[in-house]
Design a protein around this motif. Structure first.
Motif, PDB file in Angstrom:
ATOM      1  N   HIS A  56       0.844  -1.190   0.000  1.00 47.43           N
ATOM      2  CA  HIS A  56       0.000   0.000   0.000  1.00 47.43           C
ATOM      3  C   HIS A  56       0.885   1.247   0.000  1.00 47.43           C
ATOM      4  CE1 HIS A  56      -3.787  -2.241   1.659  1.00 47.43           C
ATOM      5  NE2 HIS A  56      -3.335  -2.735   0.523  1.00 47.43           N
ATOM      6  N   THR A  57       1.606   1.420  -1.099  1.00 44.32           N
ATOM      7  CA  THR A  57       2.514   2.546  -1.298  1.00 44.32           C
ATOM      8  C   THR A  57       2.144   3.238  -2.604  1.00 44.32           C
ATOM      9  OG1 THR A  57       4.123   1.198  -2.509  1.00 44.32           O
ATOM     10  CG2 THR A  57       4.354   1.296  -0.092  1.00 44.32           C
ATOM     11  N   PRO A  58       2.646   4.469  -2.824  1.00 50.46           N
ATOM     12  CA  PRO A  58       2.301   5.169  -4.073  1.00 50.46           C
ATOM     13  C   PRO A  58       2.623   4.378  -5.336  1.00 50.46           C
ATOM     14  CG  PRO A  58       3.284   6.697  -2.522  1.00 50.46           C
ATOM     15  CD  PRO A  58       3.395   5.340  -1.902  1.00 50.46           C
ATOM     16  N   MET A  59       3.796   3.732  -5.353  1.00 49.02           N
ATOM     17  CA  MET A  59       4.183   2.981  -6.555  1.00 49.02           C
ATOM     18  C   MET A  59       3.161   1.911  -6.893  1.00 49.02           C
ATOM     19  SD  MET A  59       7.579   0.668  -7.181  1.00 49.02           S
ATOM     20  CE  MET A  59       7.689  -0.467  -8.574  1.00 49.02           C
ATOM     21  N   TYR A  60       2.725   1.151  -5.903  1.00 50.16           N
ATOM     22  CA  TYR A  60       1.786   0.055  -6.156  1.00 50.16           C
ATOM     23  C   TYR A  60       0.349   0.557  -6.287  1.00 50.16           C
ATOM     24  CZ  TYR A  60       5.700  -2.994  -5.356  1.00 50.16           C
ATOM     25  OH  TYR A  60       6.907  -3.621  -5.481  1.00 50.16           O
ATOM     26  N   PHE A  61       0.058   1.720  -5.731  1.00 49.95           N
ATOM     27  CA  PHE A  61      -1.248   2.339  -5.977  1.00 49.95           C
ATOM     28  C   PHE A  61      -1.400   2.653  -7.467  1.00 49.95           C
ATOM     29  CE2 PHE A  61      -3.502   6.395  -6.619  1.00 49.95           C
ATOM     30  CZ  PHE A  61      -4.773   6.025  -6.218  1.00 49.95           C
ATOM     31  N   PHE A  62      -0.359   3.241  -8.056  1.00 50.09           N
ATOM     32  CA  PHE A  62      -0.416   3.555  -9.483  1.00 50.09           C
ATOM     33  C   PHE A  62      -0.318   2.296 -10.334  1.00 50.09           C
ATOM     34  CE2 PHE A  62       1.357   7.680  -7.834  1.00 50.09           C
ATOM     35  CZ  PHE A  62       0.198   8.411  -8.059  1.00 50.09           C
ATOM     36  N   LEU A 115       1.467   6.711 -16.912  1.00 49.29           N
ATOM     37  CA  LEU A 115       2.876   6.381 -17.098  1.00 49.29           C
ATOM     38  C   LEU A 115       3.763   7.577 -16.784  1.00 49.29           C
ATOM     39  CD1 LEU A 115       2.655   4.280 -20.398  1.00 49.29           C
ATOM     40  CD2 LEU A 115       3.087   3.422 -18.092  1.00 49.29           C
ATOM     41  N   THR A 116       3.281   8.779 -17.132  1.00 49.53           N
ATOM     42  CA  THR A 116       4.030   9.997 -16.807  1.00 49.53           C
ATOM     43  C   THR A 116       4.105  10.197 -15.295  1.00 49.53           C
ATOM     44  OG1 THR A 116       3.212  10.985 -18.870  1.00 49.53           O
ATOM     45  CG2 THR A 116       4.230  12.461 -17.283  1.00 49.53           C
ATOM     46  N   ILE A 117       2.986   9.976 -14.607  1.00 53.44           N
ATOM     47  CA  ILE A 117       2.958  10.108 -13.146  1.00 53.44           C
ATOM     48  C   ILE A 117       3.871   9.062 -12.500  1.00 53.44           C
ATOM     49  CG2 ILE A 117       1.498   9.843 -11.101  1.00 53.44           C
ATOM     50  CD1 ILE A 117      -0.811  10.996 -12.770  1.00 53.44           C
ATOM     51  N   MET A 118       3.872   7.843 -13.030  1.00 54.23           N
ATOM     52  CA  MET A 118       4.737   6.793 -12.478  1.00 54.23           C
ATOM     53  C   MET A 118       6.213   7.142 -12.657  1.00 54.23           C
ATOM     54  SD  MET A 118       2.624   3.365 -13.650  1.00 54.23           S
ATOM     55  CE  MET A 118       3.771   2.213 -12.887  1.00 54.23           C
ATOM     56  N   ALA A 119       6.549   7.783 -13.771  1.00 54.04           N
ATOM     57  CA  ALA A 119       7.932   8.219 -13.961  1.00 54.04           C
ATOM     58  C   ALA A 119       8.295   9.301 -12.944  1.00 54.04           C
ATOM     59  CB  ALA A 119       8.119   8.747 -15.383  1.00 54.04           C
ATOM     60  N   TYR A 120       7.372  10.221 -12.691  1.00 53.14           N
ATOM     61  CA  TYR A 120       7.600  11.262 -11.683  1.00 53.14           C
ATOM     62  C   TYR A 120       7.748  10.638 -10.298  1.00 53.14           C
ATOM     63  CZ  TYR A 120       6.597  15.271  -8.644  1.00 53.14           C
ATOM     64  OH  TYR A 120       6.650  16.227  -7.660  1.00 53.14           O
ATOM     65  N   ASP A 121       6.943   9.626 -10.002  1.00 54.39           N
ATOM     66  CA  ASP A 121       7.024   8.927  -8.724  1.00 54.39           C
ATOM     67  C   ASP A 121       8.385   8.262  -8.549  1.00 54.39           C
ATOM     68  OD1 ASP A 121       5.743   7.501  -6.315  1.00 54.39           O
ATOM     69  OD2 ASP A 121       6.367   5.817  -7.564  1.00 54.39           O
ATOM     70  N   ARG A 122       8.888   7.601  -9.585  1.00 55.82           N
ATOM     71  CA  ARG A 122      10.201   6.958  -9.494  1.00 55.82           C
ATOM     72  C   ARG A 122      11.316   8.003  -9.370  1.00 55.82           C
ATOM     73  NH1 ARG A 122      10.320   3.377  -6.882  1.00 55.82           N
ATOM     74  NH2 ARG A 122       8.416   4.397  -6.233  1.00 55.82           N
ATOM     75  N   TYR A 123      11.145   9.131 -10.066  1.00 56.64           N
ATOM     76  CA  TYR A 123      12.144  10.210  -9.972  1.00 56.64           C
ATOM     77  C   TYR A 123      12.252  10.711  -8.530  1.00 56.64           C
ATOM     78  CZ  TYR A 123      13.906  14.993 -10.124  1.00 56.64           C
ATOM     79  OH  TYR A 123      14.600  16.146  -9.851  1.00 56.64           O
ATOM     80  N   LEU A 124      11.110  10.947  -7.882  1.00 61.68           N
ATOM     81  CA  LEU A 124      11.132  11.421  -6.501  1.00 61.68           C
ATOM     82  C   LEU A 124      11.712  10.366  -5.571  1.00 61.68           C
ATOM     83  CD1 LEU A 124       7.648  13.199  -6.151  1.00 61.68           C
ATOM     84  CD2 LEU A 124       9.902  14.274  -6.262  1.00 61.68           C
ATOM     85  N   ALA A 125      11.317   9.112  -5.763  1.00 55.01           N
ATOM     86  CA  ALA A 125      11.775   8.047  -4.873  1.00 55.01           C
ATOM     87  C   ALA A 125      13.284   7.838  -4.958  1.00 55.01           C
ATOM     88  CB  ALA A 125      11.048   6.748  -5.216  1.00 55.01           C
ATOM     89  N   ILE A 126      13.865   8.018  -6.143  1.00 52.99           N
ATOM     90  CA  ILE A 126      15.293   7.749  -6.328  1.00 52.99           C
ATOM     91  C   ILE A 126      16.150   8.989  -6.123  1.00 52.99           C
ATOM     92  CG2 ILE A 126      17.017   7.005  -8.033  1.00 52.99           C
ATOM     93  CD1 ILE A 126      14.821   5.233  -9.250  1.00 52.99           C
ATOM     94  N   CYS A 127      15.687  10.129  -6.637  1.00 54.29           N
ATOM     95  CA  CYS A 127      16.504  11.343  -6.606  1.00 54.29           C
ATOM     96  C   CYS A 127      16.195  12.252  -5.417  1.00 54.29           C
ATOM     97  CB  CYS A 127      16.311  12.129  -7.908  1.00 54.29           C
ATOM     98  SG  CYS A 127      16.841  11.225  -9.379  1.00 54.29           S
ATOM     99  N   ASN A 128      15.064  12.075  -4.776  1.00 59.69           N
ATOM    100  CA  ASN A 128      14.712  12.915  -3.639  1.00 59.69           C
ATOM    101  C   ASN A 128      14.031  12.073  -2.555  1.00 59.69           C
ATOM    102  OD1 ASN A 128      14.364  15.160  -2.066  1.00 59.69           O
ATOM    103  ND2 ASN A 128      13.039  16.256  -3.489  1.00 59.69           N
TER     104      ASN A 128
END
Length: 306
Positions: A56-62, A115-128
């Motif tokens: 139940h995290t943002p990544m798996y919600f999307f 898919l764009t939102i998921m890329a933004y989610d991964r960007y935040l999780a890895i870079c910030n």
């Protein structure tokens, strides 16, 4: 209901993938298997995410939203294609054709935004990572989901209304296995140049802009990780590579079809198969077989069921 006063064509006729009946039976079996795998694979992902609190995290919600969209997106086209493999005449009523176009663009455009939102989610999780949980709060996730569905709805309604306002008096043959806006407006009894430009400026530019945003975000992620290749970063790179594969397959079709004037090309049917059947099948494979957290959740779920 302006379109009813002008429409004389009551049915459209689809060319399908082939006219060879033996080949059609083989294709029926093949695509039936693909469709069953799409439904089962994406349903399994949804069930696992719903029943495992650790997911139940943002990544798996999307990812759950992506599974819902893939089930709906493939169901717009594949059942009709399967029925046509067994039919002598591949016809579709005007109303069914309009409905197919509406839902096809609704789910396709929503998936592009997702898919764009998921890329933004991964960007935040890895870079910030320090601010990730603050930015991607449950409220923000729900707001982003509402925005992407509303954006897909507005896009689909706009294209459907523009298509309905054209007069159709023949011909009625569509050179593909489903109805799509560029294919249908070719059959209108009027000059559709302005509408074709609107489609290019709408669907085509949405696809190109989102694709550039996605590629840019993944490039930034890879650059930020290039000097720190620990086990965690290898996992992050693997995740980004999987996402980029899905993005390329899906948006590649949208750019190829909608960023040019409405005309049929020999490659359209092959590209459309990847768009409607292969990509929804690959999503569960990519996001499940390459994901350790999902592996653990599936093992836990299987043990619980046993």
């Amino acid at each position: 209901m302006v379109w009813q006063n002008h429409t004389r064509v009551s049915d459209f006729f689809l060319s399908g993938l082939t006219t060879n009946h033996a080949v059609e039976l083989a294709l029926f079996t093949f695509f039936m298997m693909i469709y069953v795998l799409i439904i089962l694979g994406n349903s399994l992902i949804l069930f696992t995410i719903t029943h495992d609190q650790r997911l139940h995290t943002p990544m798996y919600f999307f990812l759950g939203n992506l599974s819902v969209i893939d089930i709906c997106h493939s169901s717009v086209v594949i059942p009709k294609m399967l029925a046509d493999f067994l039919a002598d005449k591949k016809s579709i009523s005007f109303e069914e054709c309009v409905a197919q176009m509406f839902f096809l663009h609704l789910f396709a455009c929503t998936e592009i935004f997702l898919l764009t939102i998921m890329a933004y989610d991964r960007y935040l999780a890895i870079c910030n990572p320090m601010r990730y949980s603050t930015i991607m709060s449950p409220k923000m996730c729900l707001q982003l989901a509402a925005i992407m569905w509303m954006g897909g709805l507005v896009h689909s309604v706009a294209l459907t209304v523009l298509t309905l306002n054209l007069p159709y008096c023949g011909p009625s043959a569509i050179d593909n296995f489903f109805c799509d806006v560029p294919l249908v407006i070719k059959l209108a009894c009027t000059n559709t140049y302005v509408l074709e430009m609107l489609i290019i400026s709408n669907s085509g530019l949405i696809s190109v802009v989102c694709f550039l945003v996605l590629v840019t975000s993944y490039v930034v992620i890879l650059v930020s990780l290039r000097n720190h290749l620990s086990e965690g970063q290898h996992k992050a790179i693997s995740t980004c590579a999987a996402h980029l594969t899905v993005v390329t397959l899906f948006l590649g079709h949208c750019i190829f079809i909608y960023l040019r004037p409405a005309k049929s090309l020999a490659a359209d049917k092959v590209v459309s198969i990847f768009f409607t059947a292969i990509t929804p099948l690959m999503n569960p494979i990519i996001y499940t077989l390459r994901n350790e957290d999902m592996h653990n959740a599936l093992r836990k779920l299987c043990k619980r069921q046993i």
